[in-house]
Design a protein around this motif. Sequence first.
Motif, PDB file in Angstrom:
ATOM      1  N   HIS A 108       0.704  -1.141  -0.035  1.00 36.26           N
ATOM      2  CA  HIS A 108      -0.158  -0.042   0.088  1.00 36.26           C
ATOM      3  C   HIS A 108       0.907   1.345   0.083  1.00 36.26           C
ATOM      4  N   ALA A 109       1.861   1.232   0.770  1.00 29.70           N
ATOM      5  CA  ALA A 109       2.574   2.435   1.138  1.00 29.70           C
ATOM      6  C   ALA A 109       3.518   2.616  -0.283  1.00 29.70           C
ATOM      7  N   LEU A 110       4.190   1.695  -0.898  1.00 29.07           N
ATOM      8  CA  LEU A 110       5.052   1.854  -1.964  1.00 29.07           C
ATOM      9  C   LEU A 110       4.177   2.024  -3.131  1.00 29.07           C
ATOM     10  N   GLY A 111       2.894   1.215  -3.079  1.00 27.08           N
ATOM     11  CA  GLY A 111       1.854   1.656  -4.465  1.00 27.08           C
ATOM     12  C   GLY A 111       1.608   2.856  -4.518  1.00 27.08           C
ATOM     13  N   ILE A 112       1.053   3.581  -3.264  1.00 26.43           N
ATOM     14  CA  ILE A 112       0.637   4.922  -3.327  1.00 26.43           C
ATOM     15  C   ILE A 112       1.841   5.901  -3.970  1.00 26.43           C
ATOM     16  N   PHE A 113       2.811   5.817  -3.231  1.00 29.30           N
ATOM     17  CA  PHE A 113       3.958   6.544  -3.543  1.00 29.30           C
ATOM     18  C   PHE A 113       4.295   6.490  -4.958  1.00 29.30           C
ATOM     19  N   ASN A 114       4.815   5.195  -5.444  1.00 28.97           N
ATOM     20  CA  ASN A 114       5.032   5.130  -6.813  1.00 28.97           C
ATOM     21  C   ASN A 114       3.985   5.348  -7.857  1.00 28.97           C
ATOM     22  N   ALA A 115       2.944   5.049  -7.607  1.00 27.90           N
ATOM     23  CA  ALA A 115       1.717   5.553  -8.554  1.00 27.90           C
ATOM     24  C   ALA A 115       1.952   7.085  -8.450  1.00 27.90           C
ATOM     25  N   THR A 116       1.761   7.757  -7.624  1.00 26.32           N
ATOM     26  CA  THR A 116       1.706   9.309  -7.459  1.00 26.32           C
ATOM     27  C   THR A 116       2.809   9.708  -8.433  1.00 26.32           C
ATOM     28  N   ILE A 117       4.279   9.362  -8.037  1.00 19.71           N
ATOM     29  CA  ILE A 117       5.465   9.815  -8.682  1.00 19.71           C
ATOM     30  C   ILE A 117       5.390   9.463  -9.999  1.00 19.71           C
ATOM     31  N   THR A 118       4.809   8.310 -10.467  1.00 17.42           N
ATOM     32  CA  THR A 118       4.743   7.961 -11.963  1.00 17.42           C
ATOM     33  C   THR A 118       3.785   8.949 -12.787  1.00 17.42           C
ATOM     34  N   VAL A 119       2.791   9.377 -12.191  1.00 16.82           N
ATOM     35  CA  VAL A 119       1.890  10.251 -12.801  1.00 16.82           C
ATOM     36  C   VAL A 119       2.676  11.455 -12.996  1.00 16.82           C
ATOM     37  N   LEU A 120       3.584  12.090 -11.985  1.00 18.01           N
ATOM     38  CA  LEU A 120       4.271  13.291 -12.412  1.00 18.01           C
ATOM     39  C   LEU A 120       5.395  12.994 -13.054  1.00 18.01           C
ATOM     40  N   PHE A 121       6.089  11.938 -13.040  1.00 14.36           N
ATOM     41  CA  PHE A 121       7.275  11.716 -13.818  1.00 14.36           C
ATOM     42  C   PHE A 121       7.168  10.165 -14.457  1.00 14.36           C
ATOM     43  N   PRO A 122       6.852  10.055 -15.766  1.00 17.36           N
ATOM     44  CA  PRO A 122       6.713   8.777 -16.100  1.00 17.36           C
ATOM     45  C   PRO A 122       7.936   8.046 -16.291  1.00 17.36           C
ATOM     46  N   ASP A 123       9.182   8.536 -16.450  1.00 21.65           N
ATOM     47  CA  ASP A 123      10.420   8.156 -16.402  1.00 21.65           C
ATOM     48  C   ASP A 123      10.634   7.182 -15.070  1.00 21.65           C
ATOM     49  N   TYR A 124      10.145   7.463 -14.123  1.00 23.89           N
ATOM     50  CA  TYR A 124      10.119   6.814 -12.687  1.00 23.89           C
ATOM     51  C   TYR A 124       9.859   5.291 -12.919  1.00 23.89           C
ATOM     52  N   GLN A 125       8.772   5.195 -13.642  1.00 29.78           N
ATOM     53  CA  GLN A 125       8.424   3.829 -13.990  1.00 29.78           C
ATOM     54  C   GLN A 125       9.491   2.757 -14.468  1.00 29.78           C
ATOM     55  N   GLN A 126      10.089   3.358 -15.612  1.00 28.06           N
ATOM     56  CA  GLN A 126      11.174   2.594 -16.056  1.00 28.06           C
ATOM     57  C   GLN A 126      12.526   2.357 -15.102  1.00 28.06           C
ATOM     58  N   LEU A 127      12.491   3.480 -14.372  1.00 26.82           N
ATOM     59  CA  LEU A 127      13.518   3.457 -13.298  1.00 26.82           C
ATOM     60  C   LEU A 127      13.403   2.487 -12.414  1.00 26.82           C
ATOM     61  N   ILE A 128      11.953   2.420 -12.099  1.00 26.12           N
ATOM     62  CA  ILE A 128      11.696   1.183 -10.735  1.00 26.12           C
ATOM     63  C   ILE A 128      11.855  -0.059 -11.709  1.00 26.12           C
ATOM     64  N   GLN A 129      11.511  -0.280 -12.747  1.00 21.77           N
ATOM     65  CA  GLN A 129      11.599  -1.538 -13.710  1.00 21.77           C
ATOM     66  C   GLN A 129      13.295  -2.018 -13.410  1.00 21.77           C
ATOM     67  N   THR A 130      13.906  -1.197 -13.753  1.00 21.02           N
ATOM     68  CA  THR A 130      15.506  -1.461 -14.088  1.00 21.02           C
ATOM     69  C   THR A 130      15.875  -1.873 -12.314  1.00 21.02           C
ATOM     70  N   ILE A 131      15.410  -0.995 -11.549  1.00 19.12           N
ATOM     71  CA  ILE A 131      15.887  -1.215  -9.980  1.00 19.12           C
ATOM     72  C   ILE A 131      15.325  -2.537  -9.565  1.00 19.12           C
ATOM     73  N   MET A 132      14.156  -3.049 -10.124  1.00 21.72           N
ATOM     74  CA  MET A 132      13.379  -4.249  -9.443  1.00 21.72           C
ATOM     75  C   MET A 132      14.503  -5.366 -10.143  1.00 21.72           C
TER      76      MET A 132
END
Lengths: 271, 365
Positions: free
Chosen positions: A161-185
């Motif tokens: 829940h915590a990471l979901g809310i945080f990541n989903a919000t940041i992804t709306v603001l900066f779509p690159d964040y999703q790619q970053l997360i993917q790489t990190i994971m």
Amino acid sequence: MKEIWLVLREQIKYFPVILRLARYETRAKYMDHSLGVLWDIINPVMQIATYWLVFGVGLRQGGETDGVPYIGWLVIGQAVWLFLNTSFMDATWSIRNNVRQVSKMNFPISIMPSVRTWINVIPFFITLAVGVVIAVLSGVHLTPHAFQFIYYFFAMLVFLHALGIFNATITVLFPDYQQLIQTIMRFVFWFSGAVIDIAQKLGPTHARIGRLIEMNPFYYLIAGVRDSFLSTGWVWDHPSQNIAFWSFVLVVLLLGSHLHLKFRAYFADLV
Amino acid sequence: MTEDIKKAVYEPNDPRGLDEPFLPVSVAKQLDLPGNHNNSEAPLKVSGRYITKEYDMGTSRNEKIQAILNPLKSDKEKFWGLKGISFDVFEGDVVGVIGVNGSGKSTLLNILSGALAETSGRLKIKGQTSLLSVWDGLRDNLTGLENIRLKSLMMGLSNKEIDDQIDDISDFSELGKFIKQPVKNYSSGMRSKLGFSIAVHQDPDIMIIDEALSVGDQTFTRKALNKMKEFKAAGKTIFFVSHALGQIEEFTDKTMWIQYGELRAYGDTETILQEYKDWTKWYNQLDDDVKKSYVAARKQAQNDFNRQQLTERIALDQHLTNTEKKKIVRDNAVGGRLSWWNWLLAFAGTGILIYAVYAYMYFGR
């Protein structure tokens, strides 16, 4: 603190909606497939089988890891990892992809990450059950340690829940964040202890580095579920890890809830 | 002489704009228009005061985020989709919304339905709004019946409520056996029938219908209009957008005419429709290049609009107290900042995290 409670209250109030949406998402996903939801089981099983071939048979992990047979250790760890990873990654784009549709509906968009989590809960329980059965068949005895799973499952939900809310919000603001997360994971996967026992691989000479790696929350949850079913330890055996996990979740939850509430009204403008 | 006027280029404040049959109503006056009289003492349902929507023309996402965080400092090009619209709508009102394409109708409806946030202004809505949009929320892979369930539960209905009305909905949609087919096999007419049937069976206080009746064949449109009349008879408040003036005339009591971000007129349907038709006639007789420059000038005015002009307009309003005016002119704040004790909490949490990692690394517990 108020922010956390506001978002959390929405999750509780709309919990029935979360479950119903999750059920429909699953059904829509496998509409054209004759095996339907069975794919939710077949896919992880094949994936786990691959790791077992590579690490269990191919690289000769040895008969035992942590004093228990490798296969049971692997399947339980993989079940948890797949649940966490899938929910985590899906939650990251959940708001961005649904904002237009959902903003006109009668529920808050903050439940979208939770919907992604609950879609994966049933497949998770099934793979986990398979893992436990395999472990028992290979000689592990279930003990009262197993009740710890309730705690760890709760911890997983709060973490997602915590990471979901945080990541989903940041992804709306900066779509690159999703790619970053993917790489990190992809990176985190090997550090999560899902397939290899890091401390054992690094050996006693690098014990500190091994322990540092063990502080990541994925490792905490995966190792915790293993402790529950393989009876290898109690929650209170590692107080520092508990404190680190929960303080991390709290900080992410605070920032995530705050950012979510702050930008929520403007999501539709930004997508 | 007339030839000259027609050929000439329009400037934003060209006095020849007066050639239009009607001038924009002073915003401050709009609240005194007949449409705003509350004859039947019906309770107020929707009240908008100087609703604006400012679109940021900045291309990059960072610019947009900056614009949200700090609207006054951002110097990027702006476009005012709505330039301060004020209206009152009472219970049982059926309000038609007309205007040329790109005038701001959809922006207004999206704000009313909660899909978009207004930039400034005060919007009070009593009750639940529901935007009836035919295309949204249908999943291609699911069958018609499953889509009914999905969309209903997204509207917040319980499983039992859905079970109770699912037959009514599928009957109303006239889809017959196709209701059990995946929606991707539907024609566009069938999709709109399904979407309309689902939406019409929700039970919101305030319905917003966005050109939903322009798709589908005549017989279904008729049926849909009759359904809307039932809602009207039941005293629901309805916003109804359509380019079919016939439907507006038949169905609504009041009409809003929105043009280039302004509420150009608001009143009883008959009067406003006549004005709109006159204007359309006037516009159509213009030469093509005059039309072009006319539109360009109006669009430019939407670019040039600013908070100063908005403040001046609001200052003219005699219905609001000074405190209210100040509140309304202010941008709707983007959440608060993180309060100091939350900062403290975040730092403390991070500190504890680092210490715990350190402790575990070195002492292994």
